[in-house]
Design a protein around this motif. Structure first.
Motif, PDB file in Angstrom:
ATOM      1  N   ARG A   1      44.429 -68.827  56.502  1.00  0.00           N
ATOM      2  CA  ARG A   1      43.374 -69.455  57.033  1.00  0.00           C
ATOM      3  C   ARG A   1      42.815 -67.825  58.019  1.00  0.00           C
ATOM      4  O   ARG A   1      41.028 -67.703  57.810  1.00  0.00           O
ATOM      5  CB  ARG A   1      43.791 -70.501  58.202  1.00  0.00           C
ATOM      6  CG  ARG A   1      44.046 -71.637  57.011  1.00  0.00           C
ATOM      7  CD  ARG A   1      44.341 -73.037  58.374  1.00  0.00           C
ATOM      8  NE  ARG A   1      44.811 -73.339  57.331  1.00  0.00           N
ATOM      9  CZ  ARG A   1      46.293 -74.289  57.467  1.00  0.00           C
ATOM     10  NH1 ARG A   1      46.499 -74.017  58.504  1.00  0.00           N
ATOM     11  NH2 ARG A   1      46.926 -74.635  57.325  1.00  0.00           N
ATOM     12  N   GLU A   2      43.247 -67.292  58.557  1.00  0.00           N
ATOM     13  CA  GLU A   2      42.310 -66.503  58.764  1.00  0.00           C
ATOM     14  C   GLU A   2      41.577 -65.042  58.656  1.00  0.00           C
ATOM     15  O   GLU A   2      40.908 -64.563  58.656  1.00  0.00           O
ATOM     16  CB  GLU A   2      43.741 -65.859  60.247  1.00  0.00           C
ATOM     17  CG  GLU A   2      43.583 -66.962  61.468  1.00  0.00           C
ATOM     18  CD  GLU A   2      44.800 -65.617  62.076  1.00  0.00           C
ATOM     19  OE1 GLU A   2      45.044 -66.189  63.205  1.00  0.00           O
ATOM     20  OE2 GLU A   2      45.589 -64.857  61.886  1.00  0.00           O
ATOM     21  N   MET A   3      42.621 -65.410  57.708  1.00  0.00           N
ATOM     22  CA  MET A   3      41.996 -63.675  56.358  1.00  0.00           C
ATOM     23  C   MET A   3      40.821 -64.392  55.499  1.00  0.00           C
ATOM     24  O   MET A   3      40.098 -64.115  54.611  1.00  0.00           O
ATOM     25  CB  MET A   3      42.509 -63.877  55.610  1.00  0.00           C
ATOM     26  CG  MET A   3      44.003 -63.477  55.989  1.00  0.00           C
ATOM     27  SD  MET A   3      43.067 -61.230  56.406  1.00  0.00           S
ATOM     28  CE  MET A   3      43.327 -60.953  54.807  1.00  0.00           C
ATOM     29  N   GLY A   4      40.223 -66.157  56.148  1.00  0.00           N
ATOM     30  CA  GLY A   4      38.838 -66.378  54.908  1.00  0.00           C
ATOM     31  C   GLY A   4      39.381 -68.311  54.151  1.00  0.00           C
ATOM     32  O   GLY A   4      38.647 -68.247  53.507  1.00  0.00           O
ATOM     33  N   LEU A   5      41.005 -67.806  54.274  1.00  0.00           N
ATOM     34  CA  LEU A   5      40.564 -68.600  53.094  1.00  0.00           C
ATOM     35  C   LEU A   5      40.912 -70.008  53.576  1.00  0.00           C
ATOM     36  O   LEU A   5      42.049 -71.040  53.776  1.00  0.00           O
ATOM     37  CB  LEU A   5      42.892 -68.246  52.566  1.00  0.00           C
ATOM     38  CG  LEU A   5      42.284 -68.736  50.599  1.00  0.00           C
ATOM     39  CD1 LEU A   5      41.925 -68.145  49.869  1.00  0.00           C
ATOM     40  CD2 LEU A   5      43.713 -68.615  50.455  1.00  0.00           C
ATOM     41  N   ARG A   6      39.702 -71.230  54.046  1.00  0.00           N
ATOM     42  CA  ARG A   6      39.660 -71.863  54.707  1.00  0.00           C
ATOM     43  C   ARG A   6      39.143 -72.836  54.015  1.00  0.00           C
ATOM     44  O   ARG A   6      38.281 -72.176  52.839  1.00  0.00           O
ATOM     45  CB  ARG A   6      39.255 -71.592  56.020  1.00  0.00           C
ATOM     46  CG  ARG A   6      37.616 -71.463  55.772  1.00  0.00           C
ATOM     47  CD  ARG A   6      37.166 -70.598  55.717  1.00  0.00           C
ATOM     48  NE  ARG A   6      35.782 -70.297  55.580  1.00  0.00           N
ATOM     49  CZ  ARG A   6      35.616 -69.248  54.820  1.00  0.00           C
ATOM     50  NH1 ARG A   6      35.935 -68.182  54.267  1.00  0.00           N
ATOM     51  NH2 ARG A   6      34.232 -69.040  55.038  1.00  0.00           N
ATOM     52  N   ARG A   7      39.488 -74.070  54.048  1.00  0.00           N
ATOM     53  CA  ARG A   7      38.811 -75.209  53.378  1.00  0.00           C
ATOM     54  C   ARG A   7      37.183 -74.735  52.997  1.00  0.00           C
ATOM     55  O   ARG A   7      36.252 -74.892  54.187  1.00  0.00           O
ATOM     56  CB  ARG A   7      38.666 -77.045  54.168  1.00  0.00           C
ATOM     57  CG  ARG A   7      38.270 -77.574  52.902  1.00  0.00           C
ATOM     58  CD  ARG A   7      38.353 -78.879  54.216  1.00  0.00           C
ATOM     59  NE  ARG A   7      38.142 -80.281  53.391  1.00  0.00           N
ATOM     60  CZ  ARG A   7      39.165 -81.378  52.778  1.00  0.00           C
ATOM     61  NH1 ARG A   7      39.663 -81.304  53.377  1.00  0.00           N
ATOM     62  NH2 ARG A   7      38.653 -82.150  52.034  1.00  0.00           N
ATOM     63  N   GLY A   8      36.901 -75.014  52.026  1.00  0.00           N
ATOM     64  CA  GLY A   8      34.958 -74.923  51.473  1.00  0.00           C
ATOM     65  C   GLY A   8      35.249 -73.535  51.225  1.00  0.00           C
ATOM     66  O   GLY A   8      33.868 -73.080  50.939  1.00  0.00           O
ATOM     67  N   ALA A   9      35.702 -72.383  51.514  1.00  0.00           N
ATOM     68  CA  ALA A   9      35.932 -71.648  50.907  1.00  0.00           C
ATOM     69  C   ALA A   9      35.353 -71.245  49.586  1.00  0.00           C
ATOM     70  O   ALA A   9      35.888 -71.922  48.657  1.00  0.00           O
ATOM     71  CB  ALA A   9      36.489 -70.456  51.671  1.00  0.00           C
ATOM     72  N   GLU A  10      35.119 -70.157  49.358  1.00  0.00           N
ATOM     73  CA  GLU A  10      34.774 -70.448  47.638  1.00  0.00           C
ATOM     74  C   GLU A  10      35.532 -68.681  47.266  1.00  0.00           C
ATOM     75  O   GLU A  10      35.430 -67.678  47.461  1.00  0.00           O
ATOM     76  CB  GLU A  10      33.331 -69.615  47.006  1.00  0.00           C
ATOM     77  CG  GLU A  10      33.709 -70.169  45.738  1.00  0.00           C
ATOM     78  CD  GLU A  10      31.016 -69.282  45.731  1.00  0.00           C
ATOM     79  OE1 GLU A  10      30.222 -70.765  45.310  1.00  0.00           O
ATOM     80  OE2 GLU A  10      30.928 -68.682  45.639  1.00  0.00           O
ATOM     81  N   VAL A  11      36.334 -68.958  46.272  1.00  0.00           N
ATOM     82  CA  VAL A  11      37.131 -68.323  45.825  1.00  0.00           C
ATOM     83  C   VAL A  11      37.055 -67.179  44.302  1.00  0.00           C
ATOM     84  O   VAL A  11      36.720 -68.678  43.714  1.00  0.00           O
ATOM     85  CB  VAL A  11      38.430 -68.396  46.166  1.00  0.00           C
ATOM     86  CG1 VAL A  11      39.202 -68.074  47.289  1.00  0.00           C
ATOM     87  CG2 VAL A  11      39.250 -69.966  45.545  1.00  0.00           C
ATOM     88  N   GLU A  12      36.803 -66.942  43.440  1.00  0.00           N
ATOM     89  CA  GLU A  12      37.137 -66.188  42.151  1.00  0.00           C
ATOM     90  C   GLU A  12      38.270 -65.491  42.168  1.00  0.00           C
ATOM     91  O   GLU A  12      39.128 -64.833  42.925  1.00  0.00           O
ATOM     92  CB  GLU A  12      35.978 -65.403  42.166  1.00  0.00           C
ATOM     93  CG  GLU A  12      35.697 -64.715  40.285  1.00  0.00           C
ATOM     94  CD  GLU A  12      34.805 -63.671  40.468  1.00  0.00           C
ATOM     95  OE1 GLU A  12      34.064 -63.295  40.750  1.00  0.00           O
ATOM     96  OE2 GLU A  12      35.415 -62.781  39.547  1.00  0.00           O
ATOM     97  N   MET A  13      38.897 -66.400  40.822  1.00  0.00           N
ATOM     98  CA  MET A  13      39.712 -65.563  40.595  1.00  0.00           C
ATOM     99  C   MET A  13      39.579 -63.673  39.639  1.00  0.00           C
ATOM    100  O   MET A  13      39.311 -64.519  39.084  1.00  0.00           O
ATOM    101  CB  MET A  13      41.130 -66.220  39.540  1.00  0.00           C
ATOM    102  CG  MET A  13      42.499 -66.075  39.251  1.00  0.00           C
ATOM    103  SD  MET A  13      43.627 -64.955  40.261  1.00  0.00           S
ATOM    104  CE  MET A  13      44.375 -66.959  40.923  1.00  0.00           C
ATOM    105  N   ILE A  14      39.990 -62.979  39.982  1.00  0.00           N
ATOM    106  CA  ILE A  14      39.758 -61.779  39.329  1.00  0.00           C
ATOM    107  C   ILE A  14      41.063 -61.414  37.843  1.00  0.00           C
ATOM    108  O   ILE A  14      40.710 -60.899  37.290  1.00  0.00           O
ATOM    109  CB  ILE A  14      40.012 -60.591  40.532  1.00  0.00           C
ATOM    110  CG1 ILE A  14      38.493 -60.870  41.414  1.00  0.00           C
ATOM    111  CG2 ILE A  14      39.607 -59.235  39.587  1.00  0.00           C
ATOM    112  CD1 ILE A  14      37.830 -59.873  42.197  1.00  0.00           C
ATOM    113  N   ARG A  15      42.070 -61.189  38.856  1.00  0.00           N
ATOM    114  CA  ARG A  15      43.106 -61.027  37.882  1.00  0.00           C
ATOM    115  C   ARG A  15      44.593 -61.864  38.575  1.00  0.00           C
ATOM    116  O   ARG A  15      44.802 -61.497  39.669  1.00  0.00           O
ATOM    117  CB  ARG A  15      43.857 -59.620  38.442  1.00  0.00           C
ATOM    118  CG  ARG A  15      44.421 -59.075  37.433  1.00  0.00           C
ATOM    119  CD  ARG A  15      44.729 -56.701  37.517  1.00  0.00           C
ATOM    120  NE  ARG A  15      43.863 -56.305  36.663  1.00  0.00           N
ATOM    121  CZ  ARG A  15      43.385 -56.090  35.376  1.00  0.00           C
ATOM    122  NH1 ARG A  15      43.941 -56.418  34.813  1.00  0.00           N
ATOM    123  NH2 ARG A  15      42.567 -55.441  35.370  1.00  0.00           N
TER     124      ARG A  15
END
Lengths: 772, 89
Positions: free
Chosen positions: B42-56
């Motif tokens: 979560r501290e690294m930014g993987l929190r609710r609402g965050a947008e992620v893209e799977m690259i590999r």
């Protein structure tokens, strides 16, 4: 923490201070320690990969000092600068994503920032280095820093990269949203924005800290206030715990912080904290999730309308490069090729440079030998001090070249990709991909290898890597392998293809790798057992490496090796000299050798036939070698070799081999020369001619009963011993320097020697069984 | 898997982050678990609402989060559920 100095004022006091133009100086212990009250202190904090070290380097220039905080493995990096006519001390704190201490190492940064460490003055200002391309995550840390109650300044880095990506930042608005904290864009490697940054620091330090509202929801703030009051009641007279630490007490599920708070019954505190958390969970503020929600919520509020970025994330050049470089097949192929190139360069360039240093040291030794009268002092200077200093600087070419390449790879962003590629392999040993390059570097030399472990954030992984790195067969083992393989391993070929000699060489390298894998596996399950921290590795954007940064880092590594490890190496070299020099041969015996030499020299002067001169010269050299051998066998170390003979007998060794192994404690490559002395060949065993003389002397060596001393199993046992032993005082000195403790080099030496002994025993006994 | 596949594919579906395909973008819905590991994510930014893209995909996989690439081991992402706007085939 019992003697924690008075903390910074709490919110109430801070508000009061706002009414005054300049806050009165607070009587903190840290201030009393700062010798010059005019000196200001600034601490640098920031996420990893934000260019914080570059900012630090650009501000402090060459005036840097590296030390350690006592009791932890955190490096203490300080520098100096001048702003106007005021001197400033800079403290570079380790890069971190969050100020959430769960261990003494992580506590250092928080204690420094709060002025709670007696050995470090509390900062007058905190410089947050913030990456403009990733403001959300960087502001998470900023929101923690702002709660510490110190004046803060934000240095915005990577603005060029942000611009390139089409990200626009309204700096004035950002400053207002941060409660007036100055935001200064800097490009440290181009020295842009540094003056503005210094001016902002000077101004900020004279002002009260910005007042920023707590990002936490109301129920959490209430619990913090209640816990604060509860603690104040139980710590009468003691300094109040800083508000930030009270918050962390609630947020830290590991329980580490509860143990840090003094004067309170730990069990009582724990119950209090647990009940607080239960109430918070009911109020919809689950701990620790509430922190990320609150701080990212705050960051989103700060950035709303401040940052505009293009809607469509564009496919950048970096993305296209990554498609290849992180590809399981192509990426690995390129990685292997890069590493091969790097090692090729280390071996081809370091070799001549090392020869040059050897020649220079040899020239100096000869010059001193000519200028000084014969005796103990001359021997001490030549064989102790000069040899010791030479033994230090001879490592510099390898350190410089390796760190030059690693510096380029790190600065351009490739190193993280390499760690990504190797992670799958390294997890099998319980390590992460970050351990791969330090271990690989150790094949050239364990010293830069151990120094390269600094990229590993996790302490357990780093310690494990440091402890197994010396098992990789470094270039110093090569002379031992070549000498003994050439002398005792038959040049036959298995099935007419696979050379037995080459197979032996490969086998010796494999012994080191297999042992390292086993030891790493065992260490991670015993000494360094613990929860694996999440492996989250940032793959920074690619950029052109800055020559300034690369060169600076390379010189820094070399210099820190010379300064921190050099003294230990020279000291050990002097001790070893004394052990080999004393006691002297009885005068009668020494005289006998001398007279023999005199007589031959007189004959040589008279002779005019060049063949006769050469023959006499050879006889003189032989006698001198015998005298040296006699002296060394008679020395303290020689006697120690005799004493340990029962212990090395099962390895197939006689006391002479034992003594040679003992004498090569400072550096294992010395064993070749030591064998030369012990077997009366003299120290000149370099080159083809010297080596073949030594090889034939070894083949002719006999046990007292006439059996040949050396055989294939004995040669194997010696080689396996040197493959696994810790006979390198420079490596031990670097381990001491990197771990900040003598216990770890002692442990390394003990376990590696035990392993080497067992390996040699196995090699000899199995070899003898097979040969019989 | 079969349950997810049976759902209408136009709806944003709740799936584990690790199942995203290369190039697929999703929004973090839940980060389950309460330990230090999850907090660090979560501290690294993987929190609710965050947008992620799977690259590999894979382990470690490469994600794009807030415009930055992160290498994360898949087993550490097991508690992260995302809603993908893009239909899952």
């Amino acid at each position: 923490m019992a003697a924690a100095p008075p903390a910074r004022p709490t919110d109430r006091v801070r508000l009061a201070a706002l009414l005054l133009p300049i806050p009165p100086p607070e009587p903190t212990l840290a201030m009393a320690i700062a010798a010059d009250p005019q000196t200001r202190t600034v601490a640098l904090i920031g996420n990893p990969n934000t260019g914080k070290s570059t900012v630090f380097g650009a501000l402090s220039g060459v005036q840097q000092r590296v030390g350690n905080y006592p009791g932890v493995t955190v490096e203490k990096k300080t520098g100096r600068m001048t702003i106007g006519d005021r001197r400033w001390t800079l403290i570079d704190l380790p890069g971190t994503y969050s100020l959430a201490p769960r261990s003494p190492d992580e506590m250092v940064a928080v204690d420094v920032l709060l002025g709670r460490r007696a050995d470090t003055p509390g900062p007058d200002a905190v410089l947050c280095v913030v990456d403009a391309t990733n403001l959300e995550r960087n502001l998470y840390l900023v929101s923690q820093v702002l709660e510490l109650g110190r004046p803060a300044v934000v240095a915005l880095t990577m603005t060029d990269l942000a611009e390139e990506r089409g990200v626009a930042i309204d700096l004035d608005r950002l400053r207002d949203r941060l409660g007036g904290v100055p935001v200064v864009p800097v490009q440290a490697h181009r020295r842009k924005g540094l003056d503005a940054l210094k001016a902002a620091l000077a101004e900020a330090a004279d002002r009260p800290p910005a007042v920023v509202e707590s990002p936490f929801p109301e129920p959490f703030r209430e619990e913090v206030a209640a816990l604060e009051a509860w603690l104040a009641e139980r710590r009468p007279g003691g300094p109040p715990l800083p508000r930030y630490l009270v918050e962390r007490l609630l947020l830290d599920l590991s329980g580490y912080l509860e143990g840090v708070v003094a004067q309170v019954d730990p069990a009582e505190l724990h119950d209090r904290v647990v009940s607080s958390r239960a109430r918070l969970a009911e109020a919809g503020c689950p701990v620790p999730a509430v922190e990320a929600m609150a701080r990212y919520g705050w960051a989103a509020g700060v950035l709303d309308g401040v940052v505009s970025r293009p809607d469509q994330p564009r496919m950048t050049t970096g993305d296209r490069v990554d498609r290849v470089l992180t590809h399981r097949v192509w990426g690995t192929v390129i990685f292997v090729a890069l590493m091969a190139m790097m090692f090729q360069a280390v071996f081809t360039w370091a070799g001549p440079a090392m020869d040059l240093i050897d020649a220079g040291v040899g020239w100096l030794a000869e010059a001193v030998e000519g200028a000084m009268a014969e005796g103990a002092l001359r021997s001490l200077v030549v064989d102790g001090v000069i040899a010791g200093v030479g033994g230090v600087i001879v490592f510099l070419p390898q350190i410089f070249i390796l760190f030059f390449f690693l510096g380029i790879l790190e600065d351009c962003g490739y190193l993280a990709r390499a760690a990504y590629l190797m992670d799958r392999l390294m997890t099998r040993l319980g390590l992460s991909g970050k351990s791969f390059i330090p271990l690989l570097s150790s094949f050239a030399c364990a010293i830069p290898g151990v120094m390269a472990t600094r990229v590993i954030e996790d302490r357990r992984d780093r310690m494990t890597t440091i402890l197994v790195a010396p098992l990789m067969s470094c270039s110093a083992r090569l002379p031992v392998y070549t000498l003994l393989i050439a002398a005792f391993i038959p040049p036959a070929a298995i099935g007419g293809v696979l050379s037995v000699q080459a197979a032996t060489m490969v086998g010796l390298y494999s012994v080191g790798v297999v042992a390292a894998a086993g030891v790493a596996w065992a260490l991670k399950r015993t000494v360094f057992r613990g929860p694996t921290p999440p492996f989250v590795m940032e793959l920074p954007a690619y950029k052109w490496p800055s020559p300034r940064v690369v060169i600076f880092r390379m010189l820094d590594r070399g210099w820190s090796f010379v300064r921190r490890a050099g003294t230990i190496i020279v000291a050990v070299s002097v001790v070893m000299w004394a052990l080999l020099y004393y006691p002297r041969l009885p005068e009668r015996e020494a005289d006998r050798y001398e007279q023999e030499v005199f007589a031959l020299e007189a004959a040589r002067e008279r002779a005019d036939d060049p063949d006769r001169v050469a023959e006499l010269q050879a006889r003189i050299a032989a006698i001198e070698a015998r005298a040296l051998g006699e002296q060394q066998r008679n020395s303290l170390l020689g006697r120690a070799g005799r004493m340990i003979e029962p212990a090395v007998r099962p390895l197939g060794w006689d006391w002479r081999i034992g003594a040679a192994a003992l004498a090569s404690f400072p550096a294992r490559e010395v064993v070749v020369a030591t064998l030369g002395v012990v077997f009366d060949i003299g120290t000149d065993v370099e080159g083809e001619e010297g080596a073949s003389r030594l090889q034939s002397a070894l083949r002719e060596a006999r046990w007292p009963d006439g059996r040949p001393l050396f055989s294939v199993p004995v040669a194997l046992s010696i080689m396996v011993f040197f493959a696994l032993c810790a006979q390198c005082v420079s490596t031990l000195a670097v381990i001491r320097r990197e771990t900040n403790s003598w216990a770890w080099p002692a442990f390394s030496f003990a376990y590696m020697t035990a392993l080497a002994y067992l390996g040699a025993l196995l090699a000899y006994q199995l070899g003898s069984l097979l040969a019989a | 898997m079969s349950v997810i596949a049976a759902m209408p594919s136009t709806e944003a579906e709740l799936i584990p982050l690790t199942l995203l395909r290369p190039g697929q973008v999703a929004r973090v819905d839940q980060v389950l678990g309460g330990g230090a590991l999850v907090h660090r994510l979560r501290e690294m930014g993987l929190r609710r609402g965050a947008e992620v893209e799977m690259i590999r995909p894979g382990s470690p996989c490469i994600l794009r989060l807030d415009g930055h690439k992160l290498g994360v081991r898949s087993d550490e992402l097991s508690g992260v559920l995302v809603r993908s706007g893009v239909p899952v085939a």
